[in-house]
Motif scaffolding. Structure first.
Motif, PDB file in Angstrom:
ATOM      1  N   LEU A  41       0.980  -1.000  -0.070  1.00  0.00           N
ATOM      2  CA  LEU A  41      -0.062  -0.203  -0.037  1.00  0.00           C
ATOM      3  C   LEU A  41       0.843   1.360   0.013  1.00  0.00           C
ATOM      4  CD1 LEU A  41      -2.616  -0.949   2.335  1.00  0.00           C
ATOM      5  CD2 LEU A  41      -2.959  -0.681   0.155  1.00  0.00           C
ATOM      6  N   ALA A  42       0.125   2.002  -1.029  1.00  0.00           N
ATOM      7  CA  ALA A  42       1.084   3.404  -0.744  1.00  0.00           C
ATOM      8  C   ALA A  42       0.889   4.348  -0.133  1.00  0.00           C
ATOM      9  CB  ALA A  42       1.258   3.871  -2.112  1.00  0.00           C
ATOM     10  N   GLY A  43       1.224   4.812   1.399  1.00  0.00           N
ATOM     11  CA  GLY A  43       1.344   5.836   2.396  1.00  0.00           C
ATOM     12  C   GLY A  43       1.243   6.912   2.351  1.00  0.00           C
ATOM     13  N   GLY A  44       2.077   7.332   0.447  1.00  0.00           N
ATOM     14  CA  GLY A  44       2.450   8.933   0.812  1.00  0.00           C
ATOM     15  C   GLY A  44       0.767   9.490   0.238  1.00  0.00           C
ATOM     16  N   TYR A  45       0.531  10.828   0.660  1.00  0.00           N
ATOM     17  CA  TYR A  45      -0.657  11.619   0.437  1.00  0.00           C
ATOM     18  C   TYR A  45      -1.534  11.270   0.624  1.00  0.00           C
ATOM     19  CZ  TYR A  45       3.214  13.248  -3.643  1.00  0.00           C
ATOM     20  OH  TYR A  45       4.535  13.730  -4.208  1.00  0.00           O
ATOM     21  N   LYS A  46      -2.109  10.140   1.996  1.00  0.00           N
ATOM     22  CA  LYS A  46      -2.766   9.476   2.537  1.00  0.00           C
ATOM     23  C   LYS A  46      -2.800   9.882   4.076  1.00  0.00           C
ATOM     24  CE  LYS A  46      -3.646   5.680   0.044  1.00  0.00           C
ATOM     25  NZ  LYS A  46      -2.048   5.180  -0.987  1.00  0.00           N
ATOM     26  N   ASN A  68       4.442   1.643   2.936  1.00  0.00           N
ATOM     27  CA  ASN A  68       5.191   1.626   2.195  1.00  0.00           C
ATOM     28  C   ASN A  68       4.795   3.665   2.529  1.00  0.00           C
ATOM     29  OD1 ASN A  68       5.770   4.158  -0.559  1.00  0.00           O
ATOM     30  ND2 ASN A  68       8.248   3.191   0.343  1.00  0.00           N
ATOM     31  N   LEU A  69       6.268   4.097   3.545  1.00  0.00           N
ATOM     32  CA  LEU A  69       5.599   5.509   3.907  1.00  0.00           C
ATOM     33  C   LEU A  69       6.700   6.598   3.160  1.00  0.00           C
ATOM     34  CD1 LEU A  69       5.137   5.915   7.953  1.00  0.00           C
ATOM     35  CD2 LEU A  69       3.718   5.436   5.796  1.00  0.00           C
ATOM     36  N   PHE A  70       6.113   7.894   2.847  1.00  0.00           N
ATOM     37  CA  PHE A  70       7.227   9.215   2.370  1.00  0.00           C
ATOM     38  C   PHE A  70       8.161   9.539   4.159  1.00  0.00           C
ATOM     39  CE2 PHE A  70       4.873  10.696  -1.314  1.00  0.00           C
ATOM     40  CZ  PHE A  70       4.934   8.933  -2.122  1.00  0.00           C
ATOM     41  N   ALA A  71       9.314   9.538   4.167  1.00  0.00           N
ATOM     42  CA  ALA A  71      10.256   9.736   5.449  1.00  0.00           C
ATOM     43  C   ALA A  71      10.196  11.107   5.062  1.00  0.00           C
ATOM     44  CB  ALA A  71      11.157   8.678   5.763  1.00  0.00           C
ATOM     45  N   PRO A  72       9.930  11.745   6.119  1.00  0.00           N
ATOM     46  CA  PRO A  72      10.520  12.918   5.607  1.00  0.00           C
ATOM     47  C   PRO A  72      11.986  13.644   5.352  1.00  0.00           C
ATOM     48  CG  PRO A  72       9.102  13.525   7.662  1.00  0.00           C
ATOM     49  CD  PRO A  72       9.802  11.723   7.449  1.00  0.00           C
ATOM     50  N   ASN A  73      11.885  14.175   4.372  1.00  0.00           N
ATOM     51  CA  ASN A  73      13.159  14.798   4.006  1.00  0.00           C
ATOM     52  C   ASN A  73      12.594  15.921   3.352  1.00  0.00           C
ATOM     53  OD1 ASN A  73      15.619  14.950   2.928  1.00  0.00           O
ATOM     54  ND2 ASN A  73      15.684  13.489   1.806  1.00  0.00           N
ATOM     55  N   ASP A 110       2.984  15.318   5.605  1.00  0.00           N
ATOM     56  CA  ASP A 110       2.763  13.921   4.958  1.00  0.00           C
ATOM     57  C   ASP A 110       2.046  13.044   6.386  1.00  0.00           C
ATOM     58  OD1 ASP A 110       1.489  12.837   3.005  1.00  0.00           O
ATOM     59  OD2 ASP A 110       3.175  11.058   2.888  1.00  0.00           O
ATOM     60  N   HIS A 111       1.526  14.207   7.536  1.00  0.00           N
ATOM     61  CA  HIS A 111       0.876  13.362   8.051  1.00  0.00           C
ATOM     62  C   HIS A 111       2.140  12.101   9.121  1.00  0.00           C
ATOM     63  CE1 HIS A 111      -2.549  14.667   6.492  1.00  0.00           C
ATOM     64  NE2 HIS A 111      -2.441  14.580   5.827  1.00  0.00           N
ATOM     65  N   ALA A 291      14.477  23.537  -7.107  1.00  0.00           N
ATOM     66  CA  ALA A 291      13.631  22.714  -6.168  1.00  0.00           C
ATOM     67  C   ALA A 291      12.850  23.128  -4.959  1.00  0.00           C
ATOM     68  CB  ALA A 291      15.188  21.831  -5.509  1.00  0.00           C
ATOM     69  N   GLY A 292      12.383  22.395  -4.286  1.00  0.00           N
ATOM     70  CA  GLY A 292      10.828  22.792  -3.396  1.00  0.00           C
ATOM     71  C   GLY A 292      10.216  21.734  -3.463  1.00  0.00           C
ATOM     72  N   TYR A 293      10.712  20.530  -2.190  1.00  0.00           N
ATOM     73  CA  TYR A 293       9.065  19.490  -2.389  1.00  0.00           C
ATOM     74  C   TYR A 293       8.797  19.636  -0.391  1.00  0.00           C
ATOM     75  CZ  TYR A 293       7.445  15.638  -1.773  1.00  0.00           C
ATOM     76  OH  TYR A 293       5.982  14.337  -1.136  1.00  0.00           O
ATOM     77  N   PRO A 294       7.932  19.828  -0.890  1.00  0.00           N
ATOM     78  CA  PRO A 294       7.326  19.394  -1.598  1.00  0.00           C
ATOM     79  C   PRO A 294       5.812  20.362  -2.315  1.00  0.00           C
ATOM     80  CG  PRO A 294       6.082  19.106   1.327  1.00  0.00           C
ATOM     81  CD  PRO A 294       7.724  19.654   1.232  1.00  0.00           C
TER      82      PRO A 294
END
Length: 343
Positions: A41-46, A68-73, A110-111, A291-294
């Motif tokens: 499962l893609a946990g990103g953006y949820k 999967n999670l997006f770890a903050p960076n 991203d919570h 460059a600039g995420y998110p």
């Protein structure tokens, strides 16, 4: 090297990659498991609540799975560069009655904490991370809860850092992969290194079992990655047209379009390097995006959502790896079984 995933029911060493933004559905995850693989499962953006609902759906099917999670960076955007880019993309937004000039930079995580709390209070079999390597304490807590931890890496240096942080396995992602690069230094676009070469470099640097990812879309490519030392492979782009995928209609149509032959690495949509099919938006804005995420992700998100609803494939992020021509419209299990047929 043997894979710890075998103990979770993945007798075939093939994983369905997490694809945030819609393509990865509970149905796709379950289909991967029933093909003797493992889906994520893609946990990103949820939000944590939405992710919890998807976890419950897959769990009710009685199959092994990962999250999967997006770890903050974060890559904080320069405010002036943000405003310039908002002005630059304004013509695309005006087509959908959207005003990007009114947007302010959003620099969220991203919570992250909510989702880590969820995965510690209601553990899942596998958790993978991308974008950054979490704190050692987070990885240790997940492992203590009985979760296998996989860290995405794009270089030997990142692999060594992941080992030091306590990861159980490494997902070695080559630049051929579709979607966001998992690099921990997104200010720089990762070098274009063939996956088998990157596997060799990482296996010399660390001794953990490796999952190969990036451009794997044929049985021969999958077999080559395993022969190069991977304990398992992870495929994503080749599943985007699968029956169970949540891929939007214009995205599916673009993948099936024989005229779309080229992918590019672009920051145009999110401010972070990601590989996508070329379209109007990448052609016009790749060289202009800062460059600039998110922050850029949030800036362009309303345009992309409106374009998807209008069947406009020229203004959406058509994430795709170099093997995109092999994506087919059929059940996911058939795709996965075919890919593993030569192992």
């Amino acid at each position: 090297m043997a894979s710890p995933l075998t103990a979770l029911g993945a007798s075939a060493p093939i994983l369905a990659a997490p694809m945030a933004g819609g393509p990865s559905t509970p149905a796709l995850v379950t289909a991967a498991a029933r093909a003797n693989g493992l889906g994520f499962l893609a946990g990103g953006y949820k939000t944590a609540d939405v992710l919890a609902g998807q976890i419950a759906t897959v769990r009710s099917d009685g199959v092994g799975f990962g999250v999967n999670l997006f770890a903050p960076n974060p890559v904080p955007v320069d405010p002036d560069a943000f405003r310039r880019y908002a002005r630059t993309i304004a013509p695309e937004a005006q087509a959908y009655d959207i005003d990007p000039l009114a947007a302010e930079p959003v620099e969220d995580d991203d919570h992250w904490s909510d989702k880590i709390d969820l995965l510690l209070s209601d553990p899942v079999p596998v958790v993978s991370f991308t974008f950054a390597i979490p704190e050692t304490a987070v990885i240790a807590a997940l492992r203590a809860a009985g979760t296998l931890v996989i860290q995405t890496v794009t270089s030997p240096a990142e692999a060594r850092s992941a080992v030091e942080a306590g990861a159980d396995m490494l997902a070695v992602q080559a630049s051929a992969a579709g979607g966001h690069s998992g690099t921990v230094t997104p200010q720089h676009i990762p070098a274009s290194i063939p996956l088998t070469d990157l596997l060799g470099q990482v296996s010399q640097a660390v001794s953990l079992p490796l999952v190969a990812a990036g451009g794997l879309a044929t049985p021969a490519a999958v077999t080559g990655a395993v022969r190069a030392g991977a304990a398992a492979v992870m495929v994503g782009t080749v599943l985007l047209r699968a029956d169970e995928a949540g891929t939007s209609r214009p995205y599916r149509a673009a993948l099936a379009d024989p005229e779309r032959r080229e992918t590019v690495v672009t920051r145009a949509f999110t401010g972070r390097p990601a590989r996508a099919l070329r379209n109007h938006f990448t052609d016009r804005y790749t060289d202009l995006a800062p460059a600039g995420y998110p922050a850029l992700h949030h800036l362009t998100s309303p345009i992309r959502k409106a374009a998807a609803a209008a069947d406009d494939s020229e203004r959406i992020n058509l994430w795709a790896g170099t093997g995109h021509r092999n994506a087919t419209a059929e059940p996911a299990a058939q795709i996965l079984r075919r890919l593993s047929s030569q192992l």
